[in-house]
Scaffold this motif. Structure first.
Motif, PDB file in Angstrom:
ATOM      1  N   LEU A   1       0.857  -1.189   0.000  1.00 44.30           N
ATOM      2  CA  LEU A   1       0.000   0.000   0.000  1.00 44.30           C
ATOM      3  C   LEU A   1       0.893   1.239   0.000  1.00 44.30           C
ATOM      4  CD1 LEU A   1      -2.414  -1.463   2.623  1.00 44.30           C
ATOM      5  CD2 LEU A   1      -3.229  -0.523   0.457  1.00 44.30           C
ATOM      6  N   PRO A   2       0.378   2.393  -0.387  1.00 49.98           N
ATOM      7  CA  PRO A   2       1.219   3.601  -0.433  1.00 49.98           C
ATOM      8  C   PRO A   2       1.863   3.901   0.920  1.00 49.98           C
ATOM      9  CG  PRO A   2      -0.864   3.992  -1.553  1.00 49.98           C
ATOM     10  CD  PRO A   2      -1.000   2.662  -0.869  1.00 49.98           C
ATOM     11  N   SER A   3       3.134   4.253   0.881  1.00 48.16           N
ATOM     12  CA  SER A   3       3.835   4.640   2.104  1.00 48.16           C
ATOM     13  C   SER A   3       3.613   6.124   2.363  1.00 48.16           C
ATOM     14  CB  SER A   3       5.330   4.348   1.993  1.00 48.16           C
ATOM     15  OG  SER A   3       5.889   5.040   0.897  1.00 48.16           O
ATOM     16  N   GLY A   4       3.835   6.538   3.595  1.00 43.65           N
ATOM     17  CA  GLY A   4       3.641   7.934   3.980  1.00 43.65           C
ATOM     18  C   GLY A   4       4.864   8.501   4.658  1.00 43.65           C
ATOM     19  N   GLY A   5       4.814   9.782   4.918  1.00 42.65           N
ATOM     20  CA  GLY A   5       5.948  10.461   5.532  1.00 42.65           C
ATOM     21  C   GLY A   5       5.683  10.865   6.969  1.00 42.65           C
ATOM     22  N   ILE A   6       6.750  11.021   7.721  1.00 40.39           N
ATOM     23  CA  ILE A   6       6.701  11.547   9.082  1.00 40.39           C
ATOM     24  C   ILE A   6       7.477  12.860   9.060  1.00 40.39           C
ATOM     25  CG2 ILE A   6       7.340  11.157  11.494  1.00 40.39           C
ATOM     26  CD1 ILE A   6       7.188   8.073  10.666  1.00 40.39           C
ATOM     27  N   HIS A   7       6.815  13.945   9.423  1.00 43.94           N
ATOM     28  CA  HIS A   7       7.390  15.268   9.245  1.00 43.94           C
ATOM     29  C   HIS A   7       7.456  16.045  10.553  1.00 43.94           C
ATOM     30  CE1 HIS A   7       5.662  14.202   5.287  1.00 43.94           C
ATOM     31  NE2 HIS A   7       6.706  14.844   4.791  1.00 43.94           N
ATOM     32  N   ALA A   8       8.518  16.797  10.696  1.00 39.15           N
ATOM     33  CA  ALA A   8       8.612  17.812  11.741  1.00 39.15           C
ATOM     34  C   ALA A   8       8.211  19.129  11.096  1.00 39.15           C
ATOM     35  CB  ALA A   8      10.031  17.893  12.288  1.00 39.15           C
ATOM     36  N   VAL A   9       7.131  19.737  11.601  1.00 38.94           N
ATOM     37  CA  VAL A   9       6.616  20.981  11.033  1.00 38.94           C
ATOM     38  C   VAL A   9       6.887  22.112  12.014  1.00 38.94           C
ATOM     39  CG1 VAL A   9       4.577  22.165  10.154  1.00 38.94           C
ATOM     40  CG2 VAL A   9       4.845  19.713   9.779  1.00 38.94           C
ATOM     41  N   TYR A  10       7.462  23.191  11.507  1.00 37.34           N
ATOM     42  CA  TYR A  10       7.902  24.304  12.343  1.00 37.34           C
ATOM     43  C   TYR A  10       7.078  25.563  12.075  1.00 37.34           C
ATOM     44  CZ  TYR A  10      12.146  21.373  12.122  1.00 37.34           C
ATOM     45  OH  TYR A  10      13.032  20.334  12.138  1.00 37.34           O
ATOM     46  N   PRO A  11       6.975  26.438  13.060  1.00 39.70           N
ATOM     47  CA  PRO A  11       6.403  27.756  12.809  1.00 39.70           C
ATOM     48  C   PRO A  11       7.406  28.618  12.057  1.00 39.70           C
ATOM     49  CG  PRO A  11       7.187  27.642  15.058  1.00 39.70           C
ATOM     50  CD  PRO A  11       7.376  26.265  14.470  1.00 39.70           C
ATOM     51  N   PRO A  12       6.942  29.669  11.382  1.00 38.67           N
ATOM     52  CA  PRO A  12       7.901  30.565  10.701  1.00 38.67           C
ATOM     53  C   PRO A  12       8.894  31.143  11.705  1.00 38.67           C
ATOM     54  CG  PRO A  12       5.639  31.070  10.074  1.00 38.67           C
ATOM     55  CD  PRO A  12       5.559  30.103  11.212  1.00 38.67           C
ATOM     56  N   ALA A  13      10.169  31.065  11.398  1.00 41.74           N
ATOM     57  CA  ALA A  13      11.198  31.572  12.309  1.00 41.74           C
ATOM     58  C   ALA A  13      12.498  31.755  11.547  1.00 41.74           C
ATOM     59  CB  ALA A  13      11.411  30.613  13.479  1.00 41.74           C
ATOM     60  N   LYS A  14      13.321  32.678  12.029  1.00 43.84           N
ATOM     61  CA  LYS A  14      14.618  32.911  11.401  1.00 43.84           C
ATOM     62  C   LYS A  14      15.628  31.853  11.818  1.00 43.84           C
ATOM     63  CE  LYS A  14      14.029  37.929  11.049  1.00 43.84           C
ATOM     64  NZ  LYS A  14      14.549  39.255  11.456  1.00 43.84           N
ATOM     65  N   PHE A  15      15.398  31.237  12.963  1.00 47.59           N
ATOM     66  CA  PHE A  15      16.318  30.198  13.430  1.00 47.59           C
ATOM     67  C   PHE A  15      15.532  29.141  14.185  1.00 47.59           C
ATOM     68  CE2 PHE A  15      15.800  33.015  16.967  1.00 47.59           C
ATOM     69  CZ  PHE A  15      15.846  32.207  18.087  1.00 47.59           C
ATOM     70  N   ARG A  16      16.116  27.965  14.305  1.00 42.67           N
ATOM     71  CA  ARG A  16      15.504  26.882  15.057  1.00 42.67           C
ATOM     72  C   ARG A  16      16.138  26.845  16.438  1.00 42.67           C
ATOM     73  NH1 ARG A  16      11.830  27.232  12.210  1.00 42.67           N
ATOM     74  NH2 ARG A  16      11.789  26.472  10.073  1.00 42.67           N
ATOM     75  N   PRO A  17      15.340  27.017  17.499  1.00 41.03           N
ATOM     76  CA  PRO A  17      15.915  26.967  18.843  1.00 41.03           C
ATOM     77  C   PRO A  17      16.621  25.633  19.091  1.00 41.03           C
ATOM     78  CG  PRO A  17      13.670  27.802  18.909  1.00 41.03           C
ATOM     79  CD  PRO A  17      13.898  27.304  17.507  1.00 41.03           C
ATOM     80  N   ALA A  18      17.626  25.681  19.936  1.00 46.81           N
ATOM     81  CA  ALA A  18      18.386  24.471  20.255  1.00 46.81           C
ATOM     82  C   ALA A  18      17.491  23.383  20.817  1.00 46.81           C
ATOM     83  CB  ALA A  18      19.504  24.809  21.248  1.00 46.81           C
ATOM     84  N   ARG A  19      16.482  23.788  21.608  1.00 49.65           N
ATOM     85  CA  ARG A  19      15.596  22.790  22.205  1.00 49.65           C
ATOM     86  C   ARG A  19      14.812  22.022  21.141  1.00 49.65           C
ATOM     87  NH1 ARG A  19      12.959  27.752  23.192  1.00 49.65           N
ATOM     88  NH2 ARG A  19      10.894  27.889  22.220  1.00 49.65           N
ATOM     89  N   VAL A  20      14.475  22.702  20.030  1.00 49.32           N
ATOM     90  CA  VAL A  20      13.736  22.050  18.946  1.00 49.32           C
ATOM     91  C   VAL A  20      14.664  21.156  18.139  1.00 49.32           C
ATOM     92  CG1 VAL A  20      12.407  22.435  16.835  1.00 49.32           C
ATOM     93  CG2 VAL A  20      12.048  23.919  18.829  1.00 49.32           C
ATOM     94  N   ARG A  21      15.831  21.675  17.777  1.00 46.62           N
ATOM     95  CA  ARG A  21      16.773  20.886  16.989  1.00 46.62           C
ATOM     96  C   ARG A  21      17.179  19.612  17.719  1.00 46.62           C
ATOM     97  NH1 ARG A  21      19.651  25.624  16.857  1.00 46.62           N
ATOM     98  NH2 ARG A  21      21.481  24.525  17.658  1.00 46.62           N
TER      99      ARG A  21
END
Length: 299
Positions: free
Chosen positions: A264-284
């Motif tokens: 059957l079709p496979s799917g993706g697992i995604h990390a979706v972020y809010p708009p931001a100039k940088f990714r906080p260390a806690r998120v990364r």
């Protein structure tokens, strides 16, 4: 201009969020009397009442509500400033605001959070497991884990893994289907429909150079993957489930994969972020842990 202690912003916001001095004190790890004193001092410094207190409830005044909205912005900016500095050293700081689907959250995200908190004991996590897709900005979320197919192509997202879909049923129901060797023979079977999907009963099966699309007939329509999973374990009928949900059950004999030679079709697992100039260390740091777990799961 009144002189106001920055820490009192935190006390005030926590009281409004928690709805009581007692709950706020528990959240902050201080005595209730400390919270009450800090709020009284804040109101004194500002020269206005921020909270209406009764024996049964506590709520913000009109001025308090406006002040609360401003405090949220100030605290978020302060946290982002700390994150921007800490990102230079890669040290997570603050609270990770995270949401994920219930099924994937229970199976994968919760263990990832356990590793994250063990690795970074100064961190806290505000976690919501739900199939509702929140607006990240409106709900002040750092990160949303989404499973399947992203509908919004403009979302700032990173694909961190994939999942396969398996057609499964209980061993008892499988015993009635020993002659099932082609998807078309399954159209009259008892299907469990996942109502959270756009087309919960229309499935494309592939094998070698052949593809077949079938439409099942539901006996139960469940309101999500977790509910569908419970129904299939109970022996109600067939269901298409993600591999992370049923792999252990198939290995343990609690569920049987039907037509394993068809995919059957496979799917993706995604990390979706809010708009931001940088990714906080806690998120990364958290996304790195989750991505490593996905690599291990697929290996």
């Amino acid at each position: 201009m009144p002189s106001v202690s920055f820490n009192r912003f935190i006390y005030f916001v926590t009281v409004v969020d928690m709805g009581s001095f007692t709950a706020a004190a528990d959240r902050l790890g201080v005595a209730k009397a400390v919270v009450s004193h800090q709020l009284s001092k804040l109101e004194e410094e500002l020269g206005t009442a921020l909270l209406i207190r009764t024996t049964r409830r506590l709520r913000a005044t009109e001025a308090g509500r406006r002040f609360y909205e401003r405090c949220i912005i100030v605290l978020r900016e302060a946290e982002n400033a700390i994150d921007e500095v800490s990102s230079e050293t890669g040290t997570p700081a603050g609270t990770l605001m995270l949401t994920a689907p219930l099924d994937y959250g229970a199976k994968i995200v919760a263990p990832a959070v356990a590793i994250y908190l063990e690795r970074y004991p100064q961190m806290k996590v505000d976690l919501k497991f739900t199939d509702v897709k929140f607006d990240l900005v409106d709900n002040e979320l750092d990160l949303s884990i989404r499973v399947g197919w992203l509908e919004d192509s403009s979302a700032q997202a990173r694909r961190i893994g994939t999942f396969e879909q398996h057609l499964v049923c209980s061993p008892a129901y499988a015993a009635r289907m020993r002659s099932a060797n082609h998807p078309e023979v399954l159209e009259d079977a008892k299907w469990i429909a996942n109502g959270a999907l756009k087309e919960p009963l229309r499935w494309l099966f592939s094998s070698a150079d052949k593809t077949v699309t079938i439409t099942g007939k539901p006996v139960v329509t469940a309101n999500g993957t977790e509910a569908s999973y419970v129904c299939v374990l109970a022996g109600i009928g067939l269901a298409v489930m993600p591999d992370y949900q049923v792999a252990d059950d198939i290995a343990g004999g609690r569920l049987v994969q039907i037509l394993p030679d068809w995919s059957l079709p496979s799917g993706g697992i995604h990390a979706v972020y809010p708009p931001a100039k940088f990714r906080p260390a806690r998120v990364r740091a958290f996304v790195d842990i989750l991505e490593a777990m996905e690599r291990e799961r697929r290996s």
